[in-house]
Design an enzyme around this catalytic site. Structure first.
Site, mmCIF file in Angstrom:
data_model
loop_
_atom_site.group_PDB
_atom_site.id
_atom_site.type_symbol
_atom_site.label_atom_id
_atom_site.label_comp_id
_atom_site.label_asym_id
_atom_site.label_seq_id
_atom_site.Cartn_x
_atom_site.Cartn_y
_atom_site.Cartn_z
ATOM 1 N N SER A 65 0.879 -1.160 0.000
ATOM 2 C CA SER A 65 0.000 0.000 0.000
ATOM 3 C C SER A 65 0.918 1.212 0.000
ATOM 4 O O SER A 65 1.692 1.415 0.935
ATOM 5 C CB SER A 65 -0.899 0.014 1.239
ATOM 6 O OG SER A 65 -1.651 1.218 1.298
ATOM 7 N N SER A 66 0.852 2.008 -1.071
ATOM 8 C CA SER A 66 1.794 3.110 -1.227
ATOM 9 C C SER A 66 1.596 4.183 -0.169
ATOM 10 O O SER A 66 0.544 4.285 0.464
ATOM 11 C CB SER A 66 1.640 3.741 -2.616
ATOM 12 O OG SER A 66 1.922 2.805 -3.635
ATOM 13 N N MET A 67 2.609 5.006 -0.001
ATOM 14 C CA MET A 67 2.547 6.154 0.894
ATOM 15 C C MET A 67 1.451 7.094 0.397
ATOM 16 O O MET A 67 1.471 7.526 -0.756
ATOM 17 C CB MET A 67 3.911 6.851 0.865
ATOM 18 C CG MET A 67 4.120 7.922 1.881
ATOM 19 S SD MET A 67 5.860 8.454 1.810
ATOM 20 C CE MET A 67 5.851 9.708 3.090
ATOM 21 N N PRO A 68 0.449 7.417 1.203
ATOM 22 C CA PRO A 68 -0.671 8.234 0.720
ATOM 23 C C PRO A 68 -0.262 9.560 0.086
ATOM 24 O O PRO A 68 -0.851 9.986 -0.911
ATOM 25 C CB PRO A 68 -1.519 8.440 1.982
ATOM 26 C CG PRO A 68 -1.276 7.188 2.777
ATOM 27 C CD PRO A 68 0.179 6.881 2.560
#
Length: 368
Positions: A82-85
């Site tokens: 889950s990528s860095m927002p």
């Protein structure tokens, strides 16, 4: 504060939350896309620490080594996350998406990014492609739990999804070397945003506008995404590739750290596409360091020993390629060009392939 609002406030305080995405970020709970047990972390018995991990502006690695069993001590290559927002928002700002537009996403991952797109545009306008069946299956479950049902496709993202074309936007969440012709064909008159680079330097977004079968644009940002699985760079521990072989020794007058700064490293990555580096500081407080350069095929390596205030630096090169010589030549070419910043370079993609240029699309400098 360990709720979705905590993440919203963190992003707002950094100044990275555009008004157009604020409602989406606040409405789509990241917790629905992050398991309690993921690579290197087991928060099953500590939900408070899990919530802190979920609602922090940080990436969460959810798979290593393509999901294969990884014995203790084996190198762990991150292969899904889950990528860095804040990075997601940076990419979406470059994408410049508007209501009613149709988006093709390459790399579903946990499904969190597809959920954002679905909330903003409507799930019927979102198609997402994932190459890993297990990753996609989990993402679909996550999306359904969140109440979103975009079109989800198991397949090679470089092929896009022609049955759903045309799209107004293509956004890729993995690093690529070559922009696929399929994306241009499926996104005529639209925009493509993707992490782009080579083994030596992969920290750029390419933002390309498509017109008349040609995509053209510039580079920006400092993304650190996983590689497309069909185009990966070399990776591993030094001990996996260096076995105390003896190479040819020489010296160089170029401080090795100069060659891996942003602009020269970007340019070197255009010339030296199949080798990567690692900078290792000495742990004795001396300020000394070693620059390692490895070929993707693991047949060649080079080291440059940095010593503060030295006038020359010891070089050792092993294998069929003199890797430091290749880095040095690229660095000197960049210097002779006037030390151009990365923002002056651009990329053109059409049926003839992709071409790099400096300042003007007519000033082609190479075909990576």
């Amino acid at each position: 504060m360990t709720t979705q609002q905590r993440l919203v406030e963190a992003l707002r305080s950094k100044g990275v939350l555009p008004p157009t995405w604020q409602d989406t970020v606040a409405s789509v709970d990241r917790a629905l896309f992050i398991p309690a047990v993921f690579e290197g972390h087991d928060f099953a018995a500590d939900p408070e620490d899990w919530r802190k991990a979920v609602y922090t502006d940080a990436p969460v690695v959810t798979q290593v080594n393509d999901g294969r069993p990884t014995p203790d001590g084996e190198f762990r290559l991150a292969t899904s996350s889950s990528s860095m927002p804040s990075i997601m928002l940076e990419m979406l700002s470059l994408l410049d998406v508007h209501e009613g537009q149709r988006v093709l996403e390459i790399g579903t991952g946990t499904g969190y990014h597809a959920a954002w797109l679905s909330h903003r545009l409507g799930a019927h306008n979102v198609t997402t492609v994932e190459v890993d069946e297990a990753v996609l299956s989990t993402a679909v479950e996550n999306l359904e739990q969140a109440g979103f049902h975009p079109t989800t496709i198991l397949g090679n993202g470089c092929e896009g999804h022609p049955r759903g074309a045309p799209y107004d936007r293509v956004i890729c969440t993995c690093t690529i070397r070559d922009v696929p012709q399929a994306w241009l064909e499926q996104c005529p008159g639209g925009r493509i945003v993707t992490p782009w680079g080579s083994s030596f330097f992969s920290g750029s977004y390419a933002t390309l506008d498509v017109r008349d079968g040609r995509a053209q644009g510039s580079f920006s940002g400092y993304p650190a995404f996983m590689w497309d699985r069909t185009q990966r760079a070399g990776a591993g521990r030094i001990s996996d590739m260096y076995h105390e072989e003896k190479g040819e020794k020489s010296t160089t007058d170029i401080p090795p750290q100069n060659a891996i700064q942003d602009a020269p490293a970007f340019f070197t990555g255009l010339c030296l596409t199949d080798a990567w580096y690692r900078w290792c500081d000495a742990d004795d407080g001396s300020g000394e360091a070693t620059l390692w350069v490895f070929a993707d095929d693991r047949k060649s390596w080079a080291t440059v020993e940095y010593v503060p205030d030295a006038e020359a630096y010891e070089v050792e090169q092993y294998g069929p390629r003199a890797l430091w010589d290749e880095v040095r030549e690229a660095f000197l070419n960049w210097y002779d060009l006037g030390k151009p910043e990365r923002s002056r370079f651009g990329l053109t993609v059409d049926r003839d392939g992709q071409r790099l240029w400096l300042d003007d699309p007519r000033s082609v400098i190479g075909k990576p």
